[in-house]
Design an enzyme around this catalytic site. Structure first.
Site, PDB file in Angstrom:
ATOM      1  N   LYS A   1      14.867 100.256 104.386  1.00  0.00           N
ATOM      2  CA  LYS A   1      15.766  99.500 103.407  1.00  0.00           C
ATOM      3  C   LYS A   1      16.904 101.298 103.065  1.00  0.00           C
ATOM      4  CE  LYS A   1      17.256  95.873 100.708  1.00  0.00           C
ATOM      5  NZ  LYS A   1      17.282  94.868 101.224  1.00  0.00           N
TER       6      LYS A   1
ATOM      7  N   ALA B   1      22.078  94.562 102.618  1.00  0.00           N
ATOM      8  CA  ALA B   1      21.395  93.982 101.084  1.00  0.00           C
ATOM      9  C   ALA B   1      22.289  93.060 100.913  1.00  0.00           C
ATOM     10  CB  ALA B   1      22.000  95.429  99.725  1.00  0.00           C
TER      11      ALA B   1
ATOM     12  N   THR C   1      15.068  89.143 103.876  1.00  0.00           N
ATOM     13  CA  THR C   1      13.756  90.337 103.976  1.00  0.00           C
ATOM     14  C   THR C   1      12.965  89.679 105.097  1.00  0.00           C
ATOM     15  OG1 THR C   1      14.658  91.078 101.996  1.00  0.00           O
ATOM     16  CG2 THR C   1      11.958  91.404 103.170  1.00  0.00           C
ATOM     17  N   ILE C   2      12.489  88.015 104.703  1.00  0.00           N
ATOM     18  CA  ILE C   2      11.036  87.145 104.897  1.00  0.00           C
ATOM     19  C   ILE C   2      11.704  87.535 106.986  1.00  0.00           C
ATOM     20  CG2 ILE C   2      10.245  85.232 105.960  1.00  0.00           C
ATOM     21  CD1 ILE C   2       9.593  86.804 103.194  1.00  0.00           C
TER      22      ILE C   2
ATOM     23  N   GLY D   1      19.855  86.153  99.011  1.00  0.00           N
ATOM     24  CA  GLY D   1      18.932  85.598  98.614  1.00  0.00           C
ATOM     25  C   GLY D   1      18.660  83.732  99.768  1.00  0.00           C
TER      26      GLY D   1
ATOM     27  N   ASP E   1      12.114  95.080  98.873  1.00  0.00           N
ATOM     28  CA  ASP E   1      12.076  94.067 100.034  1.00  0.00           C
ATOM     29  C   ASP E   1      10.606  95.419 101.372  1.00  0.00           C
ATOM     30  OD1 ASP E   1      13.672  92.511  99.168  1.00  0.00           O
ATOM     31  OD2 ASP E   1      14.996  94.061 100.050  1.00  0.00           O
TER      32      ASP E   1
END
Length: 203
Positions: A33, A97, A17-18, A13, A44
């Site tokens: 992914k 992940a 991913t951004i 978090g 994602d």
């Protein structure tokens, strides 16, 4: 010249991913992914496709349960074959992940896959309190497995001392910093990435 990177994080978090979307978009890298856990919200891969507009390789495993892959697979009744997780050929950005030591199965961690693949890893680290410890632990865990580390990308508000301390103690390259982008659109993300990173560091 083929460009292939793995993106991992110091925690879950944190905006990994951004960052992956920003880097994939800037370099026009296809995205993969390997395992997606949790399908109730935008995945994602879907987020990267929306924000970066790059080709997306389908996930090897799509797990319904929002949990670590090893547990999500068990709950979903799926057996993950870690040996079958082989990166697609060509230019590629792979996103793991959570953190580097997230279990893929009860016998294999993501860091073990990274060691097997031997592709340069970018460690995403948030700039909030605790990042020095989390970043150094992540880098040490990767190095102990012989994983090549390309550098550290920071996410969040500027914390010059923390960022410099991590780079100095770990002996890694500080690639840049991506601020929290709001509103988050393909355009605002691309602008923030261009302002905080030098593409030459990824070539």
């Amino acid at each position: 010249m083929t460009r292939r990177f793995i993106v991992t994080g110091t925690d879950t978090g944190i905006g990994k991913t951004i960052f992956s979307a920003a880097l994939a978009g800037a370099l026009s890298l296809p995205y993969w992914k390997p395992i997606q856990s949790g399908l109730e919200e935008e995945s994602d891969s879907q987020a990267v496709a929306r924000l970066a507009g790059v080709p997306i390789h389908p996930e090897a495993y799509r797990l319904v349960t929002p949990a670590s892959p090893h547990l999500a697979a068990e709950i979903d009744g799926v057996t993950i074959d870690a040996d079958a997780l082989v990166p697609p050929p060509g230019d590629l950005l792979i996103e793991g992940a959570g953190g580097a030591l997230v279990p893929v199965t009860r016998a294999i961690l993501y860091a073990d896959l990274f060691a097997r693949w031997q592709l340069p890893v970018i460690v995403c680290a948030r700039t909030a309190l605790g990042t020095i410890n989390h970043s150094l632990l992540t880098i040490e865990a990767l190095r102990s497995r012989g994983v090549p580390i390309h550098g550290v990308a920071f996410i969040g508000d500027a914390m010059p001392d923390s960022e410099a301390t991590i780079a100095q103690i770990a002996g890694v390259r500080r690639l840049g910093r991506l601020p929290l982008v709001d509103p988050l659109t393909p355009q605002t993300l691309a602008q923030a990435f261009a302002a905080g990173f030098d593409l030459a560091d990824f070539r």
